[in-house]
Design an enzyme around this catalytic site. Structure first.
Site, PDB file in Angstrom:
ATOM      1  N   HIS A  29       0.842  -1.361   0.154  1.00  0.00           N
ATOM      2  CA  HIS A  29      -0.173  -0.132   0.162  1.00  0.00           C
ATOM      3  C   HIS A  29       0.473   1.154  -0.204  1.00  0.00           C
ATOM      4  O   HIS A  29       0.233   2.740  -0.014  1.00  0.00           O
ATOM      5  CB  HIS A  29      -0.681  -0.212   1.114  1.00  0.00           C
ATOM      6  CG  HIS A  29      -1.834  -1.269   1.303  1.00  0.00           C
ATOM      7  ND1 HIS A  29      -2.873  -1.288  -0.132  1.00  0.00           N
ATOM      8  CD2 HIS A  29      -2.279  -2.026   1.564  1.00  0.00           C
ATOM      9  CE1 HIS A  29      -3.467  -2.443   0.383  1.00  0.00           C
ATOM     10  NE2 HIS A  29      -3.277  -2.631   1.566  1.00  0.00           N
TER      11      HIS A  29
ATOM     12  N   ASP B 278      -2.905 -10.642  -2.883  1.00  0.00           N
ATOM     13  CA  ASP B 278      -3.061 -10.095  -1.678  1.00  0.00           C
ATOM     14  C   ASP B 278      -4.837  -9.610  -2.220  1.00  0.00           C
ATOM     15  O   ASP B 278      -5.288  -8.942  -3.027  1.00  0.00           O
ATOM     16  CB  ASP B 278      -2.777  -8.741  -0.755  1.00  0.00           C
ATOM     17  CG  ASP B 278      -2.579  -8.822   0.515  1.00  0.00           C
ATOM     18  OD1 ASP B 278      -2.110  -8.605   1.263  1.00  0.00           O
ATOM     19  OD2 ASP B 278      -4.064  -7.669   0.623  1.00  0.00           O
TER      20      ASP B 278
ATOM     21  N   HIS C  86      -6.655  -7.118  -0.684  1.00  0.00           N
ATOM     22  CA  HIS C  86      -6.493  -5.789  -0.958  1.00  0.00           C
ATOM     23  C   HIS C  86      -6.236  -5.222  -2.411  1.00  0.00           C
ATOM     24  O   HIS C  86      -4.851  -5.955  -2.807  1.00  0.00           O
ATOM     25  CB  HIS C  86      -6.483  -5.198   0.642  1.00  0.00           C
ATOM     26  CG  HIS C  86      -7.194  -5.431   1.386  1.00  0.00           C
ATOM     27  ND1 HIS C  86      -5.923  -6.241   2.292  1.00  0.00           N
ATOM     28  CD2 HIS C  86      -7.460  -4.617   2.617  1.00  0.00           C
ATOM     29  CE1 HIS C  86      -6.345  -6.228   3.429  1.00  0.00           C
ATOM     30  NE2 HIS C  86      -7.389  -5.644   2.877  1.00  0.00           N
TER      31      HIS C  86
ATOM     32  N   ASP D  71      -5.059 -12.849   3.047  1.00  0.00           N
ATOM     33  CA  ASP D  71      -6.265 -12.428   3.185  1.00  0.00           C
ATOM     34  C   ASP D  71      -7.228 -12.851   2.551  1.00  0.00           C
ATOM     35  O   ASP D  71      -8.394 -12.350   2.676  1.00  0.00           O
ATOM     36  CB  ASP D  71      -6.147 -11.341   3.841  1.00  0.00           C
ATOM     37  CG  ASP D  71      -5.074 -10.131   3.225  1.00  0.00           C
ATOM     38  OD1 ASP D  71      -5.308 -10.165   1.656  1.00  0.00           O
ATOM     39  OD2 ASP D  71      -4.967  -8.893   3.095  1.00  0.00           O
TER      40      ASP D  71
END
Lengths: 448, 560
Positions: free
Chosen positions: A108, A147, A149, A236
């Protein structure tokens, strides 16, 4: 025998807070599991010792604003440095592939840092990729982010770069942090199509995920012909993850790894630290090492409804059509001080209450038919009114873009408080504070 | 003043030493009889005349008995039974012995995932009754976190077959199911051969009127009483003896590489600021990877007696021995002859050394220059091999894994190393090795019996590594395999350290271990969060009595 390198760096003395998902305990059970299995005794596994990334290696890729010394970077420098160690081992042919099982995560964290975003301060994969481009002359890189996200930071760093294909497959941004990663984000004016986002509806499991890889991601990667493939291996998407809503299993992750065949996998998120991580990490490692992972079975079974079959296939087909039909719509804009050329302006505004900063950013990309184009980034923290400027001359820059970059530097170095030049072509990084050039030894002393 | 005796059984020679206080009183070297180590040790004891020596504090033996038994596959049959659960395929790793798989599974915190199947246990008992094995080793994945499956099966079998000897993997409490299983197996398989050796040794020593305690040197440089040691812990004590020998003859906090040149092998160890470096993984013996703690050492198959042969007109070193050096009456040229010929030592006859080397050359080329060339090549190659091994060991030290930010940032201070040479071949190779490594190389004073000195003066050592899960109220000690119930608070702090200290002091006393140098590693506390609530802690910590010597010998020792 094909060797698989591993760096296991659980950062047992680092956390973002005692009960924060990104805490000391996060890789504790992964350690228990992989050490207990005797993974390190597999003849094809080679364990490496973690290392520390150099500030130069960070600044080549990311601008740390407003000042380096304001951030605590130790743990992040080790995660990035460890990724570099494995990357070098791959380039030097000591190993066939590798897994940087490290904390803290990084995907991120974008082109301008200011603070921690979504548990990430430095972007491990991006720093590694640009290290390999600078030192090993690698031309084309594919980063596949699995991931849950969206890998917004990685996308941000390479958005204008036609030589890095950024693929992110993640839970739809309308239902999850960071709220980006839609299929219309496809790259900048000189790099249209080098970013591919595949947002998935919540509930997708092994079947849907693998289907999307096989029918969209892998053909795109093959077409791109990368010299190296990096996997941002967040975990995740697992059905026990407390922060997301997907239904992938540990064996599903093994299969994902087998499909992608990354040269290097780098751990990203994944916060089901007992239910998923020990098993997912084991499955990924076994897949990389060419061992059977079909026996990796997490004790907790899938209890949610999985979205798959025809429902998912038609969703994906629809998404793909949308993606193909999108045409860019650039805003051309320039300021009086700009050197000649056409400039595309892209604006962003984002607030993080975790590290308390609000960044307002304008990226100006020089339209260029010969290279990725020099990029000028004007960045400002709206909460402190601190301003900073980044000038990036890309790898493989053409002569005109190089000249443009240096013209911009001449203009801004005396007018702005902080200016960073990333001359990636000549591997030259320069930093000015208040018009004065700062040497990196000086910086090191201040951060030490 | 107390007398101490040290014996180091090597591949070729057995060294023995008698030390009074800080003074070496007697030292000797006798030929090792590999097929009869007991006799060899008794000869060594007779050499230092234990029958006539009063007040012997202790006798310490470093023996290759168990190492040899494993490598030569002279092992007692043991049935190996595993609870591997799910995860990596068993066959991904090389199992040098057959094993039987039973169902039943635990997770990484020792919680039951799948129960055992009693029917399988009955079949196992039937098979054991029919089979040849009188011993069984039971090992489960994560049994170091919870030994319930192992203990239950053991209790069942005890009832079914009372005479069965049972060993459990959880007695070797470090993580690594594979190594734990093989270690439990090996220890079982060499228990008989070791017990009979130790009984005979004790009897023979007592028969000589000596009542001194007998101690055995371990791979980690520590010693334990003959009665307390687990046999497999006595493997690779030779290299540990070399390192301790160097410690006993050097000042307290120097950093150096220890090189011990034996007849057929050279052992290399590392001392950092006076502390021997431990290996980050357990010892490998033959095709077995174990959990046995050992010093970080390298052994290479080259020594003073290595056979020299010619290949394409160039002298080469074989990895085996064809008897003693030519210059002391052997039949084949060795590095010892090369060193004698070059006047690097005065051991053996010069003319015999020359003759031995000349025999390697075709008759028409046996001139002094050619012989000189052969001798130089042999010594250079030996120094090269040793130099390479030193570099590899230093690399291993530098590449040690680190799991904390602090450890990475303070990884390895820059030590300046010197080299301490031990063993018979030490004086001859010193100059050449010094040139090869470009670092000061010192021959230890009593280099030829340095290992025996190390054994004689070795300290008792032990470690207690704690893993505590307050949420499950369970604690385990790695080294002893002890597991018990934690009655303290869910979020303990200082009381954990006190708990481990009490436990360490109690057990040290039981084992006769001196605790003056008890050290504490920093404890790690992991808050255990489930569903956003902190439900307990996992605490890891360790205390050690580190390896070392009880005292140093004085430099100007008396020669016999």
């Amino acid at each position: 025998m094909n060797k698989t390198g591993i760096i296991f760096f659980p950062a047992f003395d680092w956390s973002l807070g005692e009960s924060h998902p990104e805490r000391e305990e996060r890789l504790l059970y992964t350690q228990e599991q992989i050490f207990e299995e005797g993974i390190m005794d597999l003849p094809q596994i080679k364990q490496y010792s973690p290392g520390v990334a150099d500030l130069m290696d960070v600044l080549r890729t990311q601008a740390i604003f407003p000042r380096l010394e304001k951030l605590h970077l130790d743990a992040h420098l080790i995660a990035a440095g460890s990724s570099i160690i494995l990357g070098k081992a791959i380039m030097d042919k000591e190993i066939h592939n590798g897994f940087a099982l490290v904390r803290p995560p990084g995907h991120h964290s974008g082109a301008t840092v200011w603070g921690n975003r979504g548990f990430c301060t430095l972007n491990n994969e991006a720093i590694l990729v640009n290290y390999l481009r600078a030192h090993y002359g690698i031309k084309k890189v594919a980063i596949i982010d699995t991931d849950v996200h969206h890998g917004d930071g990685t996308q941000d760093i390479f958005y204008y770069d036609p030589n890095v294909l950024c693929v992110s497959i993640h839970q739809d941004g309308r239902t999850l942090f960071p709220g980006t990663g839609f299929t219309d984000e496809k790259g900048g004016p000189n790099s249209w199509g080098s970013t591919l986002n595949i947002p998935l509806i919540p509930g997708v499991g092994d079947e849907g995920f693998l289907y999307a890889l096989e029918n969209w991601v892998l053909p795109r990667v093959e077409e791109f012909k990368p010299d190296i493939i990096i996997n941002s291996a967040g975990q995740d998407n697992h059905y026990t993850d407390p922060l997301a809503s997907m239904n992938v299993s540990a064996r599903g992750y093994g299969k994902i790894t087998e499909f992608i065949k990354p040269d290097l996998a780098v751990l990203e998120g994944g916060y089901s630290i007992q239910g998923a991580l020990p098993y997912v990490n084991l499955a990924i490692l076994l897949a990389l090492a060419g061992e059977d992972y079909s026996g990796v079975i997490e004790p907790q079974k899938l209890q949610r409804r999985e979205i798959g079959g025809e429902t998912f296939r038609s969703y994906l087909l629809n998404l793909k059509r949308q993606n193909e039909n999108i045409r860019p719509n650039w805003t051309l804009k320039k300021e009086s001080c700009f050197p000649a050329g056409e400039w595309v302006c892209i604006e962003k505004n984002i607030f993080y209450d975790t590290d308390w900063f609000q960044e307002y950013r304008k990226d100006y990309i020089r339209k260029c038919n010969h290279c990725g184009g020099t990029v000028l980034t004007l960045s400002r923290n709206e909460l402190t009114f601190e301003k900073a400027v980044l000038v990036r001359i890309p790898f493989e820059a053409c002569e005109a873009c190089v000249q443009t970059g240096y013209d911009l530097v001449e203009h801004f170095k005396n007018t702005e408080k902080t200016l960073l030049l990333q001359d990636q072509l000549q591997n030259k990084i320069m930093l000015w504070h208040d018009g004065r050039e700062v040497s990196f030894d000086e910086q090191k002393n201040q951060t030490a | 003043m107390d007398n101490t005796i040290g014996i180091d059984v090597g591949g070729t020679f057995t060294d023995v030493i008698l030390i009074r206080g800080e003074e070496v009183i007697k030292k000797g070297k006798i030929t090792t009889r590999q097929e009869d180590l007991l006799t060899t040790i008794l000869q060594a004891l007779d050499f230092v005349e234990i029958s006539d020596t009063p007040s012997i504090g202790h006798i310490t033996v470093s023996t290759t008995l168990v190492t040899n038994a494993i490598i030569q596959k002279r092992l007692h049959p043991v049935e190996l039974v595993l609870f591997p659960g799910s995860g990596m395929r068993i066959s991904a790793l090389n199992w040098p012995v057959p094993c039987r798989i039973l169902s039943g599974e635990l997770d990484f915190r020792g919680r039951e995932v799948q129960p055992a199947n009693k029917k399988e246990w009955e079949v196992l008992a039937d098979d054991l009754r029919k089979g040849a094995a009188t011993s069984i080793a039971i090992s489960g994945k994560f049994s170091h976190r919870n030994n319930v499956l192992e203990e239950n099966l053991a209790a069942f079998l005890k009832q079914e077959i009372p005479e069965l000897k049972i060993a459990l993997g959880s007695e070797w409490g470090q993580s690594n199911f594979y190594r734990r299983s093989l270690t439990a197996y090996l220890n079982s398989a060499c228990t008989e051969i070791f017990s009979s050796f130790s009984a005979q040794l004790r009897k023979a020593v007592r028969a000589r009127g000596c009542n001194a305690p007998i101690r055995v040197l371990k791979a980690d440089g520590g010693v334990l009483p003959l009665e307390k040691i687990r046999p497999v812990e006595s493997i690779y004590s030779g290299p540990a003896a070399s390192v301790l020998g160097a410690l006993a003859q050097n000042d307290g906090c120097e950093s150096y590489v220890v090189v011990d040149i034996g007849g057929t092998t050279t052992d290399i160890g590392l001392v950092l600021s006076g502390n021997p470096l431990m290996s980050s993984s357990g010892a490998r013996v033959g095709s077995f990877l174990t959990n046995v703690r050992s010093l970080a050492v390298r052994s290479i198959p080259v020594g003073g007696d290595s056979a020299v042969f010619m290949e394409n007109g160039e002298a080469c070193l074989a990895s085996h021995r064809l008897g003693p050096a030519y210059c002391i009456g052997g039949s084949h040229a060795t590095p010892t002859d090369a060193m004698r010929f070059l006047n690097l030592t005065d051991y053996g006859s010069f003319s015999k050394a020359e003759e031995g080397l000349a025999l390697l050359l075709p008759e028409n080329e046996r001139n002094p220059e050619a012989i000189q060339q052969v001798a130089l090549t042999v010594v250079r190659k030996m120094a090269d091999q040793i130099g390479l091994a030193i570099e590899q060991l230093l690399m291993e030290w530098k590449a040690e894994p680190a799991y904390k930010v602090w450890e990475v940032l303070h990884h390895h201070p820059d030590f300046r190393f010197t080299i301490r040479l031990n063993g018979g071949g030490a004086p001859g190779i010193a100059t050449v090795l010094e040139q090869r490594m470009n670092t000061e190389t010192i021959v230890t004073d009593s280099s030829e019996v340095s290992n025996a000195i190390g054994a004689a003066l070795a300290k008792t050592t032990f470690s207690w590594t704690l893993n505590l899960d307050t949420s499950l109220s369970r604690y385990r000690i790695e080294e002893t395999g002890e597991q018990g119930e934690w009655e303290g608070p869910k979020k303990p702090h200082k009381e954990v350290e006190q708990f481990l200290r009490d436990l360490a002091l109690r057990q040290a006393q039981e084992m006769g271990i001196e605790t003056k140098t008890l050290q504490t590693d920093p404890f790690d506390y992991f808050p255990l969060v489930e569903n956003y609530n902190t439900v307990g802690q996992i605490v890891r910590g360790a205390m050690h009595v580190p390896p070392g010597v009880i005292r140093r010998v004085s430099r100007g020792e008396k020669d016999e």
